[in-house]
Enzyme design. Structure first.
Site, PDB file in Angstrom:
ATOM      1  N   LYS A 153      -0.371   4.737  10.305  1.00  0.00           N
ATOM      2  CA  LYS A 153      -0.510   3.326  10.705  1.00  0.00           C
ATOM      3  C   LYS A 153       0.615   2.782  11.589  1.00  0.00           C
ATOM      4  O   LYS A 153       0.466   1.727  12.208  1.00  0.00           O
ATOM      5  CB  LYS A 153      -0.582   2.441   9.437  1.00  0.00           C
ATOM      6  CG  LYS A 153      -1.869   2.586   8.675  1.00  0.00           C
ATOM      7  CD  LYS A 153      -3.001   1.836   9.360  1.00  0.00           C
ATOM      8  CE  LYS A 153      -4.365   2.336   8.969  1.00  0.00           C
ATOM      9  NZ  LYS A 153      -5.008   3.211   9.926  1.00  0.00           N
ATOM     10  N   PRO A 200       4.350   7.438   6.859  1.00  0.00           N
ATOM     11  CA  PRO A 200       3.358   7.918   7.828  1.00  0.00           C
ATOM     12  C   PRO A 200       2.026   8.374   7.228  1.00  0.00           C
ATOM     13  O   PRO A 200       1.108   8.728   7.976  1.00  0.00           O
ATOM     14  CB  PRO A 200       4.072   9.099   8.502  1.00  0.00           C
ATOM     15  CG  PRO A 200       5.115   9.534   7.549  1.00  0.00           C
ATOM     16  CD  PRO A 200       5.521   8.323   6.769  1.00  0.00           C
ATOM     17  N   HIS A 206     -12.004  12.199  16.405  1.00  0.00           N
ATOM     18  CA  HIS A 206     -12.238  12.726  15.060  1.00  0.00           C
ATOM     19  C   HIS A 206     -13.143  11.778  14.284  1.00  0.00           C
ATOM     20  O   HIS A 206     -12.854  10.593  14.168  1.00  0.00           O
ATOM     21  CB  HIS A 206     -10.898  12.902  14.321  1.00  0.00           C
ATOM     22  CG  HIS A 206     -10.156  14.127  14.762  1.00  0.00           C
ATOM     23  ND1 HIS A 206      -9.239  14.761  13.963  1.00  0.00           N
ATOM     24  CD2 HIS A 206     -10.231  14.853  15.903  1.00  0.00           C
ATOM     25  CE1 HIS A 206      -8.769  15.817  14.600  1.00  0.00           C
ATOM     26  NE2 HIS A 206      -9.343  15.887  15.787  1.00  0.00           N
ATOM     27  N   TYR A 266      -8.489   3.565   7.182  1.00  0.00           N
ATOM     28  CA  TYR A 266      -7.956   4.627   8.036  1.00  0.00           C
ATOM     29  C   TYR A 266      -8.327   4.401   9.509  1.00  0.00           C
ATOM     30  O   TYR A 266      -7.487   4.559  10.400  1.00  0.00           O
ATOM     31  CB  TYR A 266      -8.448   6.000   7.560  1.00  0.00           C
ATOM     32  CG  TYR A 266      -7.635   7.129   8.147  1.00  0.00           C
ATOM     33  CD1 TYR A 266      -6.545   7.658   7.464  1.00  0.00           C
ATOM     34  CD2 TYR A 266      -7.933   7.658   9.404  1.00  0.00           C
ATOM     35  CE1 TYR A 266      -5.772   8.681   8.012  1.00  0.00           C
ATOM     36  CE2 TYR A 266      -7.173   8.674   9.965  1.00  0.00           C
ATOM     37  CZ  TYR A 266      -6.098   9.183   9.254  1.00  0.00           C
ATOM     38  OH  TYR A 266      -5.336  10.179   9.807  1.00  0.00           O
ATOM     39  N   TYR A 279      -5.396  16.278   4.599  1.00  0.00           N
ATOM     40  CA  TYR A 279      -4.357  15.674   3.758  1.00  0.00           C
ATOM     41  C   TYR A 279      -4.467  16.356   2.390  1.00  0.00           C
ATOM     42  O   TYR A 279      -5.532  16.288   1.757  1.00  0.00           O
ATOM     43  CB  TYR A 279      -4.591  14.178   3.568  1.00  0.00           C
ATOM     44  CG  TYR A 279      -4.298  13.332   4.798  1.00  0.00           C
ATOM     45  CD1 TYR A 279      -5.229  13.187   5.821  1.00  0.00           C
ATOM     46  CD2 TYR A 279      -3.073  12.655   4.922  1.00  0.00           C
ATOM     47  CE1 TYR A 279      -4.948  12.400   6.932  1.00  0.00           C
ATOM     48  CE2 TYR A 279      -2.794  11.876   6.041  1.00  0.00           C
ATOM     49  CZ  TYR A 279      -3.741  11.755   7.041  1.00  0.00           C
ATOM     50  OH  TYR A 279      -3.464  10.977   8.144  1.00  0.00           O
TER      51      TYR A 279
HETATM   52  P1  RFL Z   1       9.849   2.521  18.755  1.00  0.00           P
HETATM   53  O1  RFL Z   1       8.892   3.574  19.146  1.00  0.00           O
HETATM   54  O2  RFL Z   1      10.926   2.854  17.793  1.00  0.00           O
HETATM   55  O3  RFL Z   1      10.493   1.993  20.118  1.00  0.00           O
HETATM   56  C1  RFL Z   1      11.625   1.153  20.136  1.00  0.00           C
HETATM   57  C2  RFL Z   1      12.359   1.358  21.442  1.00  0.00           C
HETATM   58  O4  RFL Z   1      13.466   0.471  21.475  1.00  0.00           O
HETATM   59  C3  RFL Z   1      14.619   1.174  21.898  1.00  0.00           C
HETATM   60  N1  RFL Z   1      15.785   0.462  21.373  1.00  0.00           N
HETATM   61  C4  RFL Z   1      16.566  -0.356  22.104  1.00  0.00           C
HETATM   62  N2  RFL Z   1      16.514  -0.720  23.396  1.00  0.00           N
HETATM   63  C5  RFL Z   1      17.486  -1.568  23.846  1.00  0.00           C
HETATM   64  N3  RFL Z   1      18.477  -2.054  23.053  1.00  0.00           N
HETATM   65  C6  RFL Z   1      18.552  -1.708  21.749  1.00  0.00           C
HETATM   66  N4  RFL Z   1      19.529  -2.174  20.985  1.00  0.00           N
HETATM   67  C7  RFL Z   1      17.569  -0.823  21.218  1.00  0.00           C
HETATM   68  N5  RFL Z   1      17.357  -0.293  20.002  1.00  0.00           N
HETATM   69  C8  RFL Z   1      16.282   0.482  20.119  1.00  0.00           C
HETATM   70  C9  RFL Z   1      14.432   2.563  21.359  1.00  0.00           C
HETATM   71  O5  RFL Z   1      15.200   3.539  22.066  1.00  0.00           O
HETATM   72  C10 RFL Z   1      12.931   2.767  21.548  1.00  0.00           C
HETATM   73  O6  RFL Z   1      12.622   3.308  22.814  1.00  0.00           O
HETATM   74  O7  RFL Z   1       9.110   1.225  18.187  1.00  0.00           O
HETATM   75  P2  RFL Z   1       7.628   0.593  18.482  1.00  0.00           P
HETATM   76  O8  RFL Z   1       7.407   0.453  19.958  1.00  0.00           O
HETATM   77  O9  RFL Z   1       7.518  -0.577  17.600  1.00  0.00           O
HETATM   78  O10 RFL Z   1       6.599   1.715  18.033  1.00  0.00           O
HETATM   79  C11 RFL Z   1       6.451   2.038  16.693  1.00  0.00           C
HETATM   80  C12 RFL Z   1       6.156   3.517  16.519  1.00  0.00           C
HETATM   81  O11 RFL Z   1       7.044   4.283  17.309  1.00  0.00           O
HETATM   82  C13 RFL Z   1       6.287   3.923  15.068  1.00  0.00           C
HETATM   83  O12 RFL Z   1       5.656   2.996  14.207  1.00  0.00           O
HETATM   84  C14 RFL Z   1       5.675   5.273  14.746  1.00  0.00           C
HETATM   85  O13 RFL Z   1       6.089   6.291  15.610  1.00  0.00           O
HETATM   86  C15 RFL Z   1       6.093   5.602  13.317  1.00  0.00           C
HETATM   87  N6  RFL Z   1       6.115   7.008  13.086  1.00  0.00           N
HETATM   88  C16 RFL Z   1       4.931   7.611  12.861  1.00  0.00           C
HETATM   89  N7  RFL Z   1       3.791   6.849  12.816  1.00  0.00           N
HETATM   90  C17 RFL Z   1       2.612   7.423  12.614  1.00  0.00           C
HETATM   91  O14 RFL Z   1       1.599   6.724  12.603  1.00  0.00           O
HETATM   92  N8  RFL Z   1       2.553   8.813  12.433  1.00  0.00           N
HETATM   93  C18 RFL Z   1       3.682   9.600  12.497  1.00  0.00           C
HETATM   94  O15 RFL Z   1       3.608  10.802  12.376  1.00  0.00           O
HETATM   95  C19 RFL Z   1       4.927   9.013  12.700  1.00  0.00           C
HETATM   96  N9  RFL Z   1       6.065   9.754  12.772  1.00  0.00           N
HETATM   97  C20 RFL Z   1       7.325   7.734  13.134  1.00  0.00           C
HETATM   98  C21 RFL Z   1       7.268   9.141  12.977  1.00  0.00           C
HETATM   99  C22 RFL Z   1       8.574   7.117  13.307  1.00  0.00           C
HETATM  100  C23 RFL Z   1       9.759   7.847  13.341  1.00  0.00           C
HETATM  101  N10 RFL Z   1      11.003   7.123  13.472  1.00  0.00           N
HETATM  102  C24 RFL Z   1      11.013   5.737  13.887  1.00  0.00           C
HETATM  103  C25 RFL Z   1      12.240   7.559  12.989  1.00  0.00           C
HETATM  104  C26 RFL Z   1       8.438   9.890  13.050  1.00  0.00           C
HETATM  105  C27 RFL Z   1       9.686   9.265  13.231  1.00  0.00           C
HETATM  106  C28 RFL Z   1      10.900  10.154  13.326  1.00  0.00           C
HETATM  107  C1  PHB Z   2       0.630  13.410  13.207  1.00  0.00           C
HETATM  108  O1  PHB Z   2      -0.206  14.113  13.794  1.00  0.00           O
HETATM  109  O2  PHB Z   2       1.822  13.389  13.569  1.00  0.00           O
HETATM  110  C2  PHB Z   2       0.229  12.602  12.036  1.00  0.00           C
HETATM  111  C3  PHB Z   2      -1.106  12.498  11.724  1.00  0.00           C
HETATM  112  C4  PHB Z   2      -1.491  11.752  10.620  1.00  0.00           C
HETATM  113  C5  PHB Z   2      -0.526  11.135   9.847  1.00  0.00           C
HETATM  114  C6  PHB Z   2       0.797  11.246  10.159  1.00  0.00           C
HETATM  115  C7  PHB Z   2       1.184  12.005  11.261  1.00  0.00           C
HETATM  116  O3  PHB Z   2      -0.914  10.433   8.750  1.00  0.00           O
END
Ligand code: RFL
Ligand code: PHB
Length: 393
Positions: A300, A296, A76, A388, A204
């Site tokens: 980032k 989100p 993109h 971004y 957005y």
């Molecule tokens: P993760 O992905 O949470 O992975 C952590 C892993 O550790 C495991 N774990 C354990 N393992 C052993 N012992 C324990 N006691 C443990 N406790 C936990 C978990 O099962 C998991 O597999 O962290 P990491 O690797 O730092 O990655 C970060 C990203 O996942 C996170 O920043 C993003 O996904 C945030 N986030 C989003 N970011 C975006 O940029 N766009 C989004 O749309 C977006 N949607 C989200 C999200 C985070 C969410 N969370 C954490 C609730 C949506 C959700 C629902």
């Molecule tokens: C997504 O595609 O899940 C997404 C994209 C942009 C954002 C947050 C989530 O800022």
């Protein structure tokens, strides 16, 4: 009987941070064991982030796991910002020379897991009661239970990549930690549906009824979000109500192009800004959501986890290759400098686009004026674009 094991780096968590760290270390000949509390199917199906900064894509290429990303990822060159019926575009390519790639976090994890299991080293799935010991000495240990047995893993270093609810941050000395937090009084209701996206770029939208985002995973799979109140229940949001709300908030042009269909995933996520400092104590190093959370809105979260891993693997590789400890000692300071800037950007984007106050309030007028300013100022658009696409590291 306690089973004893030894590795160089003990990694807690098989999310994107833990998996990428293990892969980059392996390429440099450094062994690790990953302990994950859930099973593989769960980790590979968790729907989360979707936008990869150029630096994240580069790291995945360096890790040799970008073959599918380069084939299927959608490059993109900009995003659209909507305010009511008024739309304008931020042209990343023109303003910064950089782009982002739309490729789901689930796919990133699948690619990294496949590479790991093809010979890089173990992932212990379903590791329960993981506990961190002796981080102040030079032989830290991880204990856990798996298959009804107690295990003891002795390491040189422990990487806490276990997300916001993990054990690593809680294993840091309480008197050392400082936390900073902002909890927002609203959440995001997200849906995933197998319908073509309504726009070839993300939209957005600020709207008097609340924020909306049109995103995607592929040319045939759409991801949409709407701002909702924190006490909202999913049962109150049948698909038809979500589509109707999206059409209102994204504006007439997007509504006319929107293809609706049954949702295949639906969830509500709270929004939070959170930073815990420092990111290191003794031989325990935190990376990703274990140490910080962003709302989100700026996409980032995943990208910050990846930049932490960049700094951490570089420091560990320097230590193993030359014995130099300076990068390890500076890890927290180096990573946090980038974390805080991404926190600022995510907080700012959230405040700019969400409904926080009545439309007749001074604050709402400030949002409208700021959007109007960004629409007309190349300088303001450049500031948005360079954050971004990702600040350098
Ligand atoms: P993760 O992905 O949470 O992975 C952590 C892993 O550790 C495991 N774990 C354990 N393992 C052993 N012992 C324990 N006691 C443990 N406790 C936990 C978990 O099962 C998991 O597999 O962290 P990491 O690797 O730092 O990655 C970060 C990203 O996942 C996170 O920043 C993003 O996904 C945030 N986030 C989003 N970011 C975006 O940029 N766009 C989004 O749309 C977006 N949607 C989200 C999200 C985070 C969410 N969370 C954490 C609730 C949506 C959700 C629902
Ligand atoms: C997504 O595609 O899940 C997404 C994209 C942009 C954002 C947050 C989530 O800022």
């Amino acid at each position: 009987m306690v089973s004893q094991m030894r590795t160089q780096v003990g990694i807690i968590g098989a999310g994107p941070a833990g998996l990428l760290l293990a892969r980059l270390l392996k390429i440099q000949g450094i062994d690790s064991v990953i302990l994950e509390q859930r099973d593989r199917a769960y980790v590979e199906s968790r729907i989360r982030a979707g936008v990869l900064e150029q630096g994240t894509a580069t790291q995945l290429r360096d890790a040799g796991v970008a073959e599918r990303l380069d084939r299927e990822g959608l490059v993109h060159e900009g995003v659209e910002i909507a305010a009511g019926e008024r739309h304008f575009r931020i042209d990343f390519q023109e303003l910064t020379g950089k782009t982002v790639v739309v490729y789901g976090q689930t796919e990133v994890c699948k690619d990294l897991i496949a590479a790991r299991l093809a010979g890089d080293g173990p992932i212990v799935w379903n590791a329960a009661d993981v506990a961190v010991h002796d981080i102040d000495g030079n032989r830290p240990r991880l204990t856990y239970r798996c298959d009804g047995q107690d295990h003891d893993l002795v390491c040189d270093f422990v990487a806490g990549c276990d997300g916001f609810h993990g054990v690593s941050r809680q294993s840091m000395p309480a008197d050392l930690l400082r936390t900073f937090e902002r909890v927002y009084p609203f959440g995001w209701l997200g849906i995933l549906a197998d319908v073509p996206p309504c726009s070839h770029e993300l939209i957005y939208a600020r709207h008097e009824r609340g924020f909306a985002l049109a995103s995607m995973r592929s040319p045939t799979r759409s991801r949409y979000y709407i701002q909702c109140s924190l006490d909202e229940r999913l049962e109150a949001w049948p698909d038809a109500r979500i589509w109707e709300e999206l059409q209102r908030r994204l504006g007439r042009a997007a509504a006319a192009r929107m293809v609706t269909g049954p949702s295949i995933e639906k969830s509500i996520a709270p929004l939070r800004s959170f930073v815990s400092t420092p990111m290191q104590s003794g031989r325990l190093f935190l990376a990703g959501d274990a140490s910080h959370i962003v709302p989100p809105t700026g996409a980032k979260g995943l990208n910050l986890a990846m930049s932490d891993v960049h700094y951490l693997q570089r420091a560990l590789v320097a230590w193993y290759k030359t014995g130099a400890a300076d990068l390890l000692e500076r890890y927290s300071e180096t990573a946090l400098a980038r974390v805080w800037k991404a926190e600022r950007f995510s907080w700012w984007m959230t405040g700019l686009l969400h409904r926080l106050h009545d439309e007749a309030s001074f604050e709402a007028q400030m949002q409208i004026a700021e959007l109007d300013y960004i629409a007309s100022s190349r300088a303001a658009q450049t500031a948005l674009a360079e954050n971004y696409v990702g600040l350098p590291y």
